[in-house]
Motif scaffolding. Sequence first.
Motif, PDB file in Angstrom:
ATOM      1  N   UNK A 108     -34.485  63.335 -10.747  1.00 12.52           N
ATOM      2  CA  UNK A 108     -34.799  63.956 -12.025  1.00 12.52           C
ATOM      3  C   UNK A 108     -34.231  65.365 -11.984  1.00 12.52           C
ATOM      4  N   UNK A 109     -34.317  66.092 -13.080  1.00  8.05           N
ATOM      5  CA  UNK A 109     -33.665  67.401 -13.148  1.00  8.05           C
ATOM      6  C   UNK A 109     -34.293  68.396 -12.177  1.00  8.05           C
ATOM      7  N   UNK A 110     -33.478  69.353 -11.734  1.00  8.09           N
ATOM      8  CA  UNK A 110     -33.972  70.394 -10.840  1.00  8.09           C
ATOM      9  C   UNK A 110     -35.080  71.199 -11.507  1.00  8.09           C
ATOM     10  N   UNK A 111     -34.964  71.392 -12.796  1.00  7.94           N
ATOM     11  CA  UNK A 111     -35.999  72.110 -13.554  1.00  7.94           C
ATOM     12  C   UNK A 111     -37.339  71.377 -13.457  1.00  7.94           C
ATOM     13  N   UNK A 112     -37.323  70.061 -13.646  1.00 14.46           N
ATOM     14  CA  UNK A 112     -38.545  69.268 -13.529  1.00 14.46           C
ATOM     15  C   UNK A 112     -39.105  69.326 -12.117  1.00 14.46           C
ATOM     16  N   UNK A 113     -38.219  69.214 -11.141  1.00 17.87           N
ATOM     17  CA  UNK A 113     -38.650  69.209  -9.744  1.00 17.87           C
ATOM     18  C   UNK A 113     -39.321  70.518  -9.363  1.00 17.87           C
ATOM     19  N   UNK A 114     -38.705  71.620  -9.741  1.00 15.59           N
ATOM     20  CA  UNK A 114     -39.267  72.921  -9.368  1.00 15.59           C
ATOM     21  C   UNK A 114     -40.610  73.158 -10.057  1.00 15.59           C
ATOM     22  N   UNK A 115     -40.723  72.748 -11.304  1.00 11.59           N
ATOM     23  CA  UNK A 115     -41.990  72.893 -12.011  1.00 11.59           C
ATOM     24  C   UNK A 115     -43.064  71.990 -11.397  1.00 11.59           C
ATOM     25  N   UNK A 116     -42.667  70.758 -11.019  1.00  7.35           N
ATOM     26  CA  UNK A 116     -43.631  69.833 -10.407  1.00  7.35           C
ATOM     27  C   UNK A 116     -44.152  70.369  -9.077  1.00  7.35           C
ATOM     28  N   UNK A 117     -43.265  70.879  -8.234  1.00  6.15           N
ATOM     29  CA  UNK A 117     -43.681  71.420  -6.941  1.00  6.15           C
ATOM     30  C   UNK A 117     -44.588  72.637  -7.148  1.00  6.15           C
ATOM     31  N   UNK A 118     -44.251  73.462  -8.139  1.00  6.86           N
ATOM     32  CA  UNK A 118     -45.081  74.630  -8.463  1.00  6.86           C
ATOM     33  C   UNK A 118     -46.483  74.185  -8.873  1.00  6.86           C
ATOM     34  N   UNK A 119     -46.556  73.134  -9.704  1.00  8.13           N
ATOM     35  CA  UNK A 119     -47.868  72.630 -10.145  1.00  8.13           C
ATOM     36  C   UNK A 119     -48.680  72.076  -8.975  1.00  8.13           C
ATOM     37  N   UNK A 120     -48.012  71.321  -8.091  1.00  9.89           N
ATOM     38  CA  UNK A 120     -48.724  70.768  -6.928  1.00  9.89           C
ATOM     39  C   UNK A 120     -49.265  71.900  -6.062  1.00  9.89           C
ATOM     40  N   UNK A 121     -48.431  72.928  -5.843  1.00 10.60           N
ATOM     41  CA  UNK A 121     -48.841  74.074  -5.019  1.00 10.60           C
ATOM     42  C   UNK A 121     -50.066  74.751  -5.636  1.00 10.60           C
ATOM     43  N   UNK A 122     -50.020  74.996  -6.926  1.00 10.11           N
ATOM     44  CA  UNK A 122     -51.142  75.635  -7.621  1.00 10.11           C
ATOM     45  C   UNK A 122     -52.392  74.776  -7.569  1.00 10.11           C
ATOM     46  N   UNK A 123     -52.225  73.469  -7.764  1.00 10.38           N
ATOM     47  CA  UNK A 123     -53.341  72.515  -7.721  1.00 10.38           C
ATOM     48  C   UNK A 123     -54.060  72.582  -6.369  1.00 10.38           C
ATOM     49  N   UNK A 124     -53.269  72.585  -5.293  1.00  7.51           N
ATOM     50  CA  UNK A 124     -53.859  72.619  -3.944  1.00  7.51           C
ATOM     51  C   UNK A 124     -54.531  73.971  -3.681  1.00  7.51           C
ATOM     52  N   UNK A 125     -53.840  75.063  -4.039  1.00  7.05           N
ATOM     53  CA  UNK A 125     -54.400  76.399  -3.790  1.00  7.05           C
ATOM     54  C   UNK A 125     -55.711  76.618  -4.559  1.00  7.05           C
ATOM     55  N   UNK A 126     -55.721  76.213  -5.813  1.00  7.13           N
ATOM     56  CA  UNK A 126     -56.920  76.445  -6.632  1.00  7.13           C
ATOM     57  C   UNK A 126     -58.120  75.655  -6.121  1.00  7.13           C
ATOM     58  N   UNK A 127     -57.882  74.491  -5.573  1.00 10.51           N
ATOM     59  CA  UNK A 127     -58.999  73.650  -5.116  1.00 10.51           C
ATOM     60  C   UNK A 127     -59.449  73.977  -3.692  1.00 10.51           C
ATOM     61  N   UNK A 128     -58.708  74.836  -2.993  1.00 18.20           N
ATOM     62  CA  UNK A 128     -59.089  75.187  -1.627  1.00 18.20           C
ATOM     63  C   UNK A 128     -59.692  76.592  -1.536  1.00 18.20           C
ATOM     64  N   UNK A 129     -59.857  77.243  -2.675  1.00 22.83           N
ATOM     65  CA  UNK A 129     -60.458  78.589  -2.669  1.00 22.83           C
ATOM     66  C   UNK A 129     -61.939  78.519  -2.363  1.00 22.83           C
TER      67      UNK A 129
END
Length: 396
Positions: free
Chosen positions: A375-396
Amino acid sequence: MTIHLANRVETLTPSTTLAITAKAKELKAQGMDVIGLGAGEPDFNTPSNIIEAAYRSMNEGKTKYTPAGGLPELKQAIVTKLKNDQGLEYAPSEIIVGNGAKHILYTLFQVLLNPKDEVIIPTPYWVSYPEQVKLAEGVPVFVEGKEQQDFKITPEQLEEAITPNTKAFILNSPSNPTGMLYTKDELTALGEICLKHQVLIVSDEIYEKLIYGDNTHTSIAEISQELKEITILINGVSKSHSMTGWRIGYAAGDKKLIAAMTDLASHSTSNPTTTSQFGAIEAYNGPQTAVETMKTAFEERLNIIYPKLISIPGVKCKKPQGAFYLFPNVKEAATLTGYESVDQFVAGLLEEALVAVVPGSGFGSPDNIRLSYATSLENLEEAIKRIHTFVQNKTK
């Protein structure tokens, strides 16, 4: 009247990929901005020269039945491809063309297996291997490709799994879902075990054109004449030429086995789609620049997103050598975010972060997830950013 289904379909396992895809589509229909990383196909259109060749064939009236095992011209194109790319010599009578590599594999197992015949399948595995073996009344025997071994099995593991009922061994290199690649030495060692016990090797090489870095693809059939004789090679144009919907795959191998597969095809599908076959002839005989362009794009995406993926807390990932999938271990990330299983983590990721990935449980590896970078690099970078945020927010 009560309809009773055949026993063979009662054993089928529903596709986890389709389940996630359906949920992602449902959320999109509700107006959600879902990013899907489940795709098992290139995000490029089929090269224009292939489309034009297929269109031309239709205008020339080439729209009728063909031989059940494929057009002679396409078989010859495959023979030439195998000779030029891998130094393998096959006669047209040792080639069958079918409706995609999946259909070819299905046909193979139908003509090869009797009840209780065993097929050794390394894990992680492509989801359809065990189901197709079961549909042929065979028995899938799983051998774990450990993560510390780059998801590859050893000769010792293979030999330990062989019994008097063993009929075949499936080898998928590069692998779906891991993207890992067996070296020539590793293939040689596995081949020696198969020769010793006279086990048929089913070599699925559908991703052989998508290899990255300094890695090279070796077919186990090209290592020796003895190994070629016990190998049935599976390939097609779906991944290499972005022709997934055209449904053209093929097998190369023992003449007797190919003849049986052709007989079965004659009673099940009549022939592969005529127009698609003319497209596939152009795919193999025409310029290959589009193949290289696609590979370069996939490798660029991989090199950009891989370091970002492994920077996510609790995510570990072997860097793939081929195909277009990442297969990270996210067990620790699931635990950090309060989920009891990776499957639950995947569900939460879709519902809260709007990122659709495929749980590794469907591939026989429940601690992992599969992400496609087709898929597009734009989609990939946004998806990885979302996963990172999802994990960080739930581990606080």
